[in-house]
Design a protein around this motif. Structure first.
Motif, PDB file in Angstrom:
ATOM      1  N   ILE A  87      40.093  36.718  43.889  1.00 27.52           N
ATOM      2  CA  ILE A  87      39.198  37.381  44.843  1.00 27.52           C
ATOM      3  C   ILE A  87      39.172  36.540  46.111  1.00 27.52           C
ATOM      4  N   ASN A  88      39.177  37.194  47.267  1.00 25.80           N
ATOM      5  CA  ASN A  88      39.113  36.513  48.563  1.00 25.80           C
ATOM      6  C   ASN A  88      37.767  36.807  49.217  1.00 25.80           C
ATOM      7  N   THR A  89      37.467  36.046  50.259  1.00 27.81           N
ATOM      8  CA  THR A  89      36.369  36.444  51.123  1.00 27.81           C
ATOM      9  C   THR A  89      36.964  37.412  52.135  1.00 27.81           C
ATOM     10  N   ASN A  90      36.140  38.197  52.742  1.00 29.01           N
ATOM     11  CA  ASN A  90      36.621  39.174  53.716  1.00 29.01           C
ATOM     12  C   ASN A  90      36.250  38.674  55.106  1.00 29.01           C
ATOM     13  N   GLY A  91      37.090  37.802  55.676  1.00 30.68           N
ATOM     14  CA  GLY A  91      36.793  37.249  56.986  1.00 30.68           C
ATOM     15  C   GLY A  91      35.548  36.382  56.972  1.00 30.68           C
ATOM     16  N   GLY A  92      35.290  35.702  55.853  1.00 27.11           N
ATOM     17  CA  GLY A  92      34.127  34.838  55.752  1.00 27.11           C
ATOM     18  C   GLY A  92      32.903  35.525  55.177  1.00 27.11           C
ATOM     19  N   ASN A  93      32.931  36.850  55.040  1.00 24.24           N
ATOM     20  CA  ASN A  93      31.802  37.566  54.456  1.00 24.24           C
ATOM     21  C   ASN A  93      31.993  37.651  52.948  1.00 24.24           C
ATOM     22  N   ASP A  94      30.968  37.305  52.209  1.00 28.20           N
ATOM     23  CA  ASP A  94      31.026  37.326  50.763  1.00 28.20           C
ATOM     24  C   ASP A  94      29.717  37.912  50.270  1.00 28.20           C
ATOM     25  N   PRO A  95      29.734  38.794  49.249  1.00 29.24           N
ATOM     26  CA  PRO A  95      28.492  39.359  48.778  1.00 29.24           C
ATOM     27  C   PRO A  95      27.569  38.324  48.154  1.00 29.24           C
ATOM     28  N   GLY A  96      28.038  37.128  48.026  1.00 31.42           N
ATOM     29  CA  GLY A  96      27.504  35.897  47.573  1.00 31.42           C
ATOM     30  C   GLY A  96      26.427  35.814  46.705  1.00 31.42           C
ATOM     31  N   PRO A  97      25.554  34.966  46.385  1.00 28.55           N
ATOM     32  CA  PRO A  97      25.687  34.080  45.234  1.00 28.55           C
ATOM     33  C   PRO A  97      25.993  34.861  43.965  1.00 28.55           C
ATOM     34  N   GLY A  98      26.607  34.197  43.065  1.00 30.87           N
ATOM     35  CA  GLY A  98      26.964  34.820  41.801  1.00 30.87           C
ATOM     36  C   GLY A  98      28.444  34.740  41.554  1.00 30.87           C
ATOM     37  N   SER A  99      28.870  35.507  40.597  1.00 34.07           N
ATOM     38  CA  SER A  99      30.279  35.452  40.214  1.00 34.07           C
ATOM     39  C   SER A  99      30.993  36.722  40.642  1.00 34.07           C
ATOM     40  N   SER A 100      32.293  36.635  40.670  1.00 34.07           N
ATOM     41  CA  SER A 100      33.127  37.801  40.908  1.00 34.07           C
ATOM     42  C   SER A 100      34.322  37.676  39.987  1.00 34.07           C
ATOM     43  N   SER A 101      34.980  38.784  39.719  1.00 28.46           N
ATOM     44  CA  SER A 101      36.118  38.726  38.814  1.00 28.46           C
ATOM     45  C   SER A 101      37.203  39.689  39.246  1.00 28.46           C
ATOM     46  N   ILE A 102      38.399  39.401  38.741  1.00 27.80           N
ATOM     47  CA  ILE A 102      39.548  40.262  38.989  1.00 27.80           C
ATOM     48  C   ILE A 102      40.336  40.372  37.698  1.00 27.80           C
ATOM     49  N   LEU A 103      40.816  41.556  37.412  1.00 27.86           N
ATOM     50  CA  LEU A 103      41.692  41.809  36.278  1.00 27.86           C
ATOM     51  C   LEU A 103      43.009  42.306  36.845  1.00 27.86           C
ATOM     52  N   VAL A 104      44.104  41.716  36.426  1.00 26.95           N
ATOM     53  CA  VAL A 104      45.428  42.143  36.861  1.00 26.95           C
ATOM     54  C   VAL A 104      46.216  42.493  35.613  1.00 26.95           C
ATOM     55  N   GLY A 105      46.721  43.714  35.535  1.00 23.37           N
ATOM     56  CA  GLY A 105      47.492  44.142  34.371  1.00 23.37           C
ATOM     57  C   GLY A 105      48.669  44.997  34.780  1.00 23.37           C
ATOM     58  N   GLN A 106      49.646  45.055  33.903  1.00 22.89           N
ATOM     59  CA  GLN A 106      50.846  45.855  34.157  1.00 22.89           C
ATOM     60  C   GLN A 106      50.637  47.253  33.596  1.00 22.89           C
ATOM     61  N   VAL A 107      50.866  48.277  34.435  1.00 23.93           N
ATOM     62  CA  VAL A 107      50.752  49.666  34.013  1.00 23.93           C
ATOM     63  C   VAL A 107      52.083  50.142  33.460  1.00 23.93           C
ATOM     64  N   ASN A 108      53.156  49.852  34.181  1.00 26.47           N
ATOM     65  CA  ASN A 108      54.510  50.207  33.740  1.00 26.47           C
ATOM     66  C   ASN A 108      55.480  49.194  34.342  1.00 26.47           C
ATOM     67  N   LEU A 112      51.140  47.582  39.029  1.00 28.23           N
ATOM     68  CA  LEU A 112      50.020  46.745  38.601  1.00 28.23           C
ATOM     69  C   LEU A 112      48.723  47.532  38.694  1.00 28.23           C
ATOM     70  N   PHE A 113      47.791  47.250  37.790  1.00 29.80           N
ATOM     71  CA  PHE A 113      46.431  47.745  37.880  1.00 29.80           C
ATOM     72  C   PHE A 113      45.556  46.553  38.231  1.00 29.80           C
ATOM     73  N   ILE A 114      44.726  46.709  39.261  1.00 32.78           N
ATOM     74  CA  ILE A 114      43.801  45.661  39.691  1.00 32.78           C
ATOM     75  C   ILE A 114      42.387  46.220  39.570  1.00 32.78           C
ATOM     76  N   ARG A 115      41.485  45.436  38.968  1.00 31.55           N
ATOM     77  CA  ARG A 115      40.075  45.800  38.910  1.00 31.55           C
ATOM     78  C   ARG A 115      39.277  44.618  39.441  1.00 31.55           C
ATOM     79  N   THR A 116      38.432  44.872  40.433  1.00 35.84           N
ATOM     80  CA  THR A 116      37.576  43.823  40.981  1.00 35.84           C
ATOM     81  C   THR A 116      36.125  44.152  40.654  1.00 35.84           C
ATOM     82  N   ALA A 117      35.339  43.105  40.442  1.00 35.38           N
ATOM     83  CA  ALA A 117      33.944  43.298  40.051  1.00 35.38           C
ATOM     84  C   ALA A 117      33.089  42.141  40.532  1.00 35.38           C
ATOM     85  N   THR A 118      31.791  42.409  40.625  1.00 34.14           N
ATOM     86  CA  THR A 118      30.797  41.377  40.915  1.00 34.14           C
ATOM     87  C   THR A 118      29.715  41.520  39.860  1.00 34.14           C
TER      88      THR A 118
END
Length: 139
Positions: A87-108, A112-118
């Motif tokens: 997960i990146n910040t978006n030009g320095g903006n972050d929904p901040g404090p807490g955690s964030s996650s990313i899932l990267v998986g192969q579809v075929n 790739l399938f990407i899922r981002t979450a907070t």
């Protein structure tokens, strides 16, 4: 020059002097690590939360199809490759404090399938959230 290489060269010189024939295997003369192919980044992308590709290589398409859900199509095969995401910040903006996650998986073979979450996001927002991210495909 290492001892095994000196031994091979010495044996070859002796055989040629005596009129013999020498068969040399290069596999035994080089360390195992030197013979193995190096892993190479074959594709990468930096993506804005809205699904816009901000930079990349080897990426042929991106489809944002839900909150925090993206498919990325690559120009090469993903089979046997390591899939890395952050997960990146978006030009320095972050929904901040807490955690964030990313899932990267192969579809075929090349998608790739990407899922981002907070997960710790406050309020009534769903856990899935649009987040800027980067991915690397290393083969």
């Amino acid at each position: 020059m290492n001892a095994s290489r000196k031994l091979v060269i010495g044996a070859a010189a002796l055989a040629l002097t005596a009129g013999g024939v020498v068969a040399v295997s290069s596999a035994s003369a080089e360390p195992r690590e030197a013979r193995q192919a190096a892993a190479v980044t074959t594709a990468w992308a930096k993506v804005a939360a809205n699904g816009q590709v901000l930079g990349g290589q080897g990426i042929t398409g991106l489809n944002k199809f839900g909150i925090g859900r993206y498919n990325i199509t690559t120009s090469g095969s993903l089979n046997g490759c390591a899939l890395l995401g952050t997960i990146n910040t978006n030009g320095g903006n972050d929904p901040g404090p807490g955690s964030s996650s990313i899932l990267v998986g192969q579809v075929n073979g090349n998608t790739l399938f990407i899922r981002t979450a907070t997960p710790s996001q406050s309020g009534s927002a769903a856990v899935d959230s649009d987040r800027p991210f980067s991915v690397n495909i290393v083969c």
